[in-house]
Motif scaffolding. Sequence first.
Motif, PDB file in Angstrom:
ATOM      1  N   GLY A   1      15.529 -27.039  52.999  1.00 50.44           N
ATOM      2  CA  GLY A   1      15.344 -27.098  54.443  1.00 50.44           C
ATOM      3  C   GLY A   1      13.899 -26.931  54.871  1.00 50.44           C
ATOM      4  O   GLY A   1      13.615 -26.863  56.062  1.00 50.44           O
ATOM      5  N   ARG A   2      12.996 -26.854  53.928  1.00 47.97           N
ATOM      6  CA  ARG A   2      11.579 -26.741  54.278  1.00 47.97           C
ATOM      7  C   ARG A   2      11.029 -28.120  54.625  1.00 47.97           C
ATOM      8  O   ARG A   2      11.509 -29.127  54.090  1.00 47.97           O
ATOM      9  CB  ARG A   2      10.782 -26.133  53.114  1.00 47.97           C
ATOM     10  CG  ARG A   2      11.118 -24.663  52.918  1.00 47.97           C
ATOM     11  CD  ARG A   2      10.259 -24.077  51.853  1.00 47.97           C
ATOM     12  NE  ARG A   2      10.958 -24.306  50.577  1.00 47.97           N
ATOM     13  CZ  ARG A   2      10.439 -24.090  49.387  1.00 47.97           C
ATOM     14  NH1 ARG A   2       9.214 -23.669  49.278  1.00 47.97           N
ATOM     15  NH2 ARG A   2      11.133 -24.305  48.308  1.00 47.97           N
ATOM     16  N   PRO A   3      10.023 -28.183  55.462  1.00 49.74           N
ATOM     17  CA  PRO A   3       9.464 -29.495  55.803  1.00 49.74           C
ATOM     18  C   PRO A   3       8.775 -30.131  54.607  1.00 49.74           C
ATOM     19  O   PRO A   3       8.024 -29.487  53.882  1.00 49.74           O
ATOM     20  CB  PRO A   3       8.461 -29.183  56.918  1.00 49.74           C
ATOM     21  CG  PRO A   3       8.139 -27.738  56.768  1.00 49.74           C
ATOM     22  CD  PRO A   3       9.363 -27.088  56.169  1.00 49.74           C
ATOM     23  N   VAL A   4       9.071 -31.399  54.399  1.00 47.24           N
ATOM     24  CA  VAL A   4       8.488 -32.126  53.277  1.00 47.24           C
ATOM     25  C   VAL A   4       7.071 -32.561  53.618  1.00 47.24           C
ATOM     26  O   VAL A   4       6.187 -32.563  52.773  1.00 47.24           O
ATOM     27  CB  VAL A   4       9.377 -33.336  52.903  1.00 47.24           C
ATOM     28  CG1 VAL A   4       8.743 -34.152  51.804  1.00 47.24           C
ATOM     29  CG2 VAL A   4      10.750 -32.867  52.478  1.00 47.24           C
ATOM     30  N   GLY A   5       6.858 -32.933  54.865  1.00 48.00           N
ATOM     31  CA  GLY A   5       5.530 -33.330  55.300  1.00 48.00           C
ATOM     32  C   GLY A   5       5.143 -34.699  54.780  1.00 48.00           C
ATOM     33  O   GLY A   5       5.982 -35.497  54.367  1.00 48.00           O
ATOM     34  N   GLN A   6       3.868 -34.975  54.811  1.00 45.21           N
ATOM     35  CA  GLN A   6       3.353 -36.273  54.386  1.00 45.21           C
ATOM     36  C   GLN A   6       2.983 -36.310  52.916  1.00 45.21           C
ATOM     37  O   GLN A   6       2.746 -37.370  52.365  1.00 45.21           O
ATOM     38  CB  GLN A   6       2.124 -36.630  55.228  1.00 45.21           C
ATOM     39  CG  GLN A   6       2.426 -36.810  56.704  1.00 45.21           C
ATOM     40  CD  GLN A   6       3.377 -37.970  56.939  1.00 45.21           C
ATOM     41  OE1 GLN A   6       3.285 -38.993  56.293  1.00 45.21           O
ATOM     42  NE2 GLN A   6       4.313 -37.776  57.860  1.00 45.21           N
ATOM     43  N   ILE A   7       2.931 -35.173  52.268  1.00 41.84           N
ATOM     44  CA  ILE A   7       2.454 -35.129  50.876  1.00 41.84           C
ATOM     45  C   ILE A   7       3.463 -35.766  49.933  1.00 41.84           C
ATOM     46  O   ILE A   7       3.101 -36.591  49.101  1.00 41.84           O
ATOM     47  CB  ILE A   7       2.150 -33.676  50.455  1.00 41.84           C
ATOM     48  CG1 ILE A   7       0.985 -33.146  51.272  1.00 41.84           C
ATOM     49  CG2 ILE A   7       1.852 -33.606  48.976  1.00 41.84           C
ATOM     50  CD1 ILE A   7       0.666 -31.702  51.031  1.00 41.84           C
ATOM     51  N   CYS A   8       4.732 -35.417  50.058  1.00 42.22           N
ATOM     52  CA  CYS A   8       5.732 -35.907  49.106  1.00 42.22           C
ATOM     53  C   CYS A   8       5.889 -37.429  49.135  1.00 42.22           C
ATOM     54  O   CYS A   8       5.800 -38.061  48.081  1.00 42.22           O
ATOM     55  CB  CYS A   8       7.067 -35.214  49.336  1.00 42.22           C
ATOM     56  SG  CYS A   8       7.090 -33.542  48.656  1.00 42.22           S
TER      57      CYS A   8
ATOM     58  N   ALA B   1       9.014 -37.477  37.625  1.00 41.73           N
ATOM     59  CA  ALA B   1      10.235 -36.674  37.724  1.00 41.73           C
ATOM     60  C   ALA B   1       9.929 -35.275  38.260  1.00 41.73           C
ATOM     61  O   ALA B   1      10.695 -34.736  39.072  1.00 41.73           O
ATOM     62  CB  ALA B   1      10.915 -36.589  36.363  1.00 41.73           C
ATOM     63  N   LEU B   2       8.828 -34.703  37.830  1.00 39.87           N
ATOM     64  CA  LEU B   2       8.441 -33.378  38.319  1.00 39.87           C
ATOM     65  C   LEU B   2       8.147 -33.423  39.818  1.00 39.87           C
ATOM     66  O   LEU B   2       8.615 -32.569  40.577  1.00 39.87           O
ATOM     67  CB  LEU B   2       7.228 -32.868  37.540  1.00 39.87           C
ATOM     68  CG  LEU B   2       6.699 -31.504  37.933  1.00 39.87           C
ATOM     69  CD1 LEU B   2       7.739 -30.435  37.608  1.00 39.87           C
ATOM     70  CD2 LEU B   2       5.407 -31.209  37.211  1.00 39.87           C
ATOM     71  N   ALA B   3       7.378 -34.419  40.250  1.00 40.21           N
ATOM     72  CA  ALA B   3       7.049 -34.534  41.669  1.00 40.21           C
ATOM     73  C   ALA B   3       8.307 -34.795  42.500  1.00 40.21           C
ATOM     74  O   ALA B   3       8.487 -34.210  43.580  1.00 40.21           O
ATOM     75  CB  ALA B   3       6.026 -35.648  41.887  1.00 40.21           C
ATOM     76  N   ALA B   4       9.177 -35.668  42.023  1.00 41.96           N
ATOM     77  CA  ALA B   4      10.412 -35.946  42.747  1.00 41.96           C
ATOM     78  C   ALA B   4      11.297 -34.701  42.810  1.00 41.96           C
ATOM     79  O   ALA B   4      11.933 -34.429  43.835  1.00 41.96           O
ATOM     80  CB  ALA B   4      11.164 -37.097  42.088  1.00 41.96           C
ATOM     81  N   GLY B   5      11.335 -33.937  41.730  1.00 42.29           N
ATOM     82  CA  GLY B   5      12.131 -32.706  41.716  1.00 42.29           C
ATOM     83  C   GLY B   5      11.613 -31.677  42.700  1.00 42.29           C
ATOM     84  O   GLY B   5      12.385 -31.036  43.419  1.00 42.29           O
TER      85      GLY B   5
ATOM     86  N   GLY C   1       5.703 -42.365  29.063  1.00 40.11           N
ATOM     87  CA  GLY C   1       6.475 -41.117  29.030  1.00 40.11           C
ATOM     88  C   GLY C   1       5.844 -40.031  29.884  1.00 40.11           C
ATOM     89  O   GLY C   1       6.542 -39.304  30.607  1.00 40.11           O
ATOM     90  N   THR C   2       4.529 -39.917  29.822  1.00 41.96           N
ATOM     91  CA  THR C   2       3.824 -38.922  30.631  1.00 41.96           C
ATOM     92  C   THR C   2       3.951 -39.237  32.112  1.00 41.96           C
ATOM     93  O   THR C   2       4.190 -38.344  32.928  1.00 41.96           O
ATOM     94  CB  THR C   2       2.340 -38.869  30.226  1.00 41.96           C
ATOM     95  OG1 THR C   2       2.247 -38.602  28.832  1.00 41.96           O
ATOM     96  CG2 THR C   2       1.603 -37.792  30.989  1.00 41.96           C
ATOM     97  N   GLN C   3       3.823 -40.510  32.471  1.00 43.46           N
ATOM     98  CA  GLN C   3       3.982 -40.892  33.869  1.00 43.46           C
ATOM     99  C   GLN C   3       5.394 -40.610  34.372  1.00 43.46           C
ATOM    100  O   GLN C   3       5.571 -40.138  35.497  1.00 43.46           O
ATOM    101  CB  GLN C   3       3.648 -42.368  34.063  1.00 43.46           C
ATOM    102  CG  GLN C   3       2.177 -42.656  34.023  1.00 43.46           C
ATOM    103  CD  GLN C   3       1.869 -44.124  34.270  1.00 43.46           C
ATOM    104  OE1 GLN C   3       2.706 -44.989  34.022  1.00 43.46           O
ATOM    105  NE2 GLN C   3       0.674 -44.396  34.744  1.00 43.46           N
ATOM    106  N   LEU C   4       6.388 -40.887  33.545  1.00 40.42           N
ATOM    107  CA  LEU C   4       7.765 -40.581  33.944  1.00 40.42           C
ATOM    108  C   LEU C   4       7.973 -39.085  34.131  1.00 40.42           C
ATOM    109  O   LEU C   4       8.663 -38.657  35.070  1.00 40.42           O
ATOM    110  CB  LEU C   4       8.750 -41.122  32.911  1.00 40.42           C
ATOM    111  CG  LEU C   4       9.051 -42.605  32.988  1.00 40.42           C
ATOM    112  CD1 LEU C   4       9.922 -43.027  31.803  1.00 40.42           C
ATOM    113  CD2 LEU C   4       9.757 -42.937  34.279  1.00 40.42           C
ATOM    114  N   LEU C   5       7.375 -38.296  33.274  1.00 39.47           N
ATOM    115  CA  LEU C   5       7.498 -36.842  33.381  1.00 39.47           C
ATOM    116  C   LEU C   5       6.854 -36.345  34.676  1.00 39.47           C
ATOM    117  O   LEU C   5       7.444 -35.535  35.402  1.00 39.47           O
ATOM    118  CB  LEU C   5       6.860 -36.171  32.165  1.00 39.47           C
ATOM    119  CG  LEU C   5       6.920 -34.658  32.123  1.00 39.47           C
ATOM    120  CD1 LEU C   5       8.366 -34.203  31.968  1.00 39.47           C
ATOM    121  CD2 LEU C   5       6.077 -34.133  30.976  1.00 39.47           C
ATOM    122  N   ILE C   6       5.662 -36.837  34.985  1.00 43.25           N
ATOM    123  CA  ILE C   6       4.982 -36.425  36.211  1.00 43.25           C
ATOM    124  C   ILE C   6       5.769 -36.878  37.436  1.00 43.25           C
ATOM    125  O   ILE C   6       5.931 -36.127  38.403  1.00 43.25           O
ATOM    126  CB  ILE C   6       3.539 -36.976  36.231  1.00 43.25           C
ATOM    127  CG1 ILE C   6       2.705 -36.283  35.156  1.00 43.25           C
ATOM    128  CG2 ILE C   6       2.895 -36.790  37.602  1.00 43.25           C
ATOM    129  CD1 ILE C   6       1.345 -36.893  34.943  1.00 43.25           C
TER     130      ILE C   6
END
Length: 100
Positions: free
Chosen positions: A59-66, A46-50, A39-44
Amino acid sequence: MSDALPPVTPGPSQGAPHVPKPPFDRQRFVFQTLAVVIGTQLLIYALAAGVCGQRALAGRPVGQICPGTLEQLQGGFDSTLNLLLALLGGAAISRVTPGS
């Protein structure tokens, strides 16, 4: 002076009958812990994907981090699911009686 006696508190031999404590269920504990981890992994994830999706929509650059972060999170989630499947498989094998 009062001749009243102090109130009697129930001791171990009085009052409610002693209820034995149920034994520790190791398998239930492991599965509940895994449920919290998943559940914690799914939450993290989902937060990162959001956050990455919001950056892309703005329209901002996503870059290599995402992309790198999402791949690492997905890899961790996959390994946790593999662990869960291995535990479930081990539990199923241990319940099979010989000769059946």
